[in-house]
Design a protein around this motif. Sequence first.
Motif, mmCIF file in Angstrom:
data_model
loop_
_atom_site.group_PDB
_atom_site.id
_atom_site.type_symbol
_atom_site.label_atom_id
_atom_site.label_comp_id
_atom_site.label_asym_id
_atom_site.label_seq_id
_atom_site.Cartn_x
_atom_site.Cartn_y
_atom_site.Cartn_z
ATOM 1 N N GLY A 1 0.784 -1.226 0.000
ATOM 2 C CA GLY A 1 0.000 0.000 0.000
ATOM 3 C C GLY A 1 0.810 1.268 0.000
ATOM 4 O O GLY A 1 0.274 2.341 0.289
ATOM 5 N N ILE A 2 2.082 1.195 -0.321
ATOM 6 C CA ILE A 2 2.898 2.396 -0.322
ATOM 7 C C ILE A 2 2.599 3.224 -1.574
ATOM 8 O O ILE A 2 2.370 2.676 -2.652
ATOM 9 N N ASN A 3 2.547 4.527 -1.392
ATOM 10 C CA ASN A 3 2.349 5.446 -2.520
ATOM 11 C C ASN A 3 3.688 5.736 -3.180
ATOM 12 O O ASN A 3 4.725 5.749 -2.506
ATOM 13 N N PRO A 4 3.689 6.007 -4.487
ATOM 14 C CA PRO A 4 4.953 6.288 -5.183
ATOM 15 C C PRO A 4 5.795 7.374 -4.516
ATOM 16 O O PRO A 4 7.019 7.257 -4.448
ATOM 17 N N SER A 5 5.174 8.410 -3.986
ATOM 18 C CA SER A 5 5.931 9.494 -3.355
ATOM 19 C C SER A 5 6.608 9.055 -2.053
ATOM 20 O O SER A 5 7.553 9.696 -1.588
ATOM 21 N N GLN A 6 6.130 7.974 -1.460
ATOM 22 C CA GLN A 6 6.689 7.482 -0.206
ATOM 23 C C GLN A 6 7.882 6.551 -0.407
ATOM 24 O O GLN A 6 8.592 6.234 0.540
ATOM 25 N N ILE A 7 8.092 6.114 -1.628
ATOM 26 C CA ILE A 7 9.135 5.116 -1.894
ATOM 27 C C ILE A 7 10.553 5.666 -1.739
ATOM 28 O O ILE A 7 11.352 5.084 -0.988
ATOM 29 N N PRO A 8 10.939 6.754 -2.428
ATOM 30 C CA PRO A 8 12.349 7.181 -2.399
ATOM 31 C C PRO A 8 12.953 7.357 -1.007
ATOM 32 O O PRO A 8 14.070 6.874 -0.759
ATOM 33 N N PRO A 9 12.269 8.003 -0.060
ATOM 34 C CA PRO A 9 12.931 8.176 1.238
ATOM 35 C C PRO A 9 13.023 6.896 2.072
ATOM 36 O O PRO A 9 13.700 6.883 3.099
ATOM 37 N N ARG A 10 12.375 5.835 1.641
ATOM 38 C CA ARG A 10 12.345 4.609 2.443
ATOM 39 C C ARG A 10 13.234 3.491 1.896
ATOM 40 O O ARG A 10 13.469 2.500 2.595
#
Length: 134
Positions: free
Chosen positions: A106-115
Amino acid sequence: MNSIGIVLGRFHTKEVEEMLDEARAVAARRQLRIAAEVWVPGSMEKPLAIKRLLRRDDIVGAVALGIIERGETEHGNVMGHAVISSLINLQLEFMKPVGVGILGPGINPSQIPPRTRPYAAAAVEAVADLLASA
């Protein structure tokens, strides 16, 4: 030096390659040798690939890296729960640690890079910590 294996989902190749870079760095810092890097299509294939690694005598633990992005249906959530449950069961079956660095479900694309890097690092650290406490 203990040897581990890493299983990677190629659905988000660019991001997962970043995760792999971080996993390699943490493994080296924690004095773990990466004996195998296995790319699979997606998260559903990770449990089988992890099991194959855990069956090897030279592998003392494994790490699963990937992303289960938010979709329009509940498929990702169902898949995510099934995959995580399978990985936990494999860890208990083989008594070898499995670090889970799967972003989502359920991760949104905008949440991916910092994680990407923190999740990969945490997965390898978990394996290293469990090996150290065995």
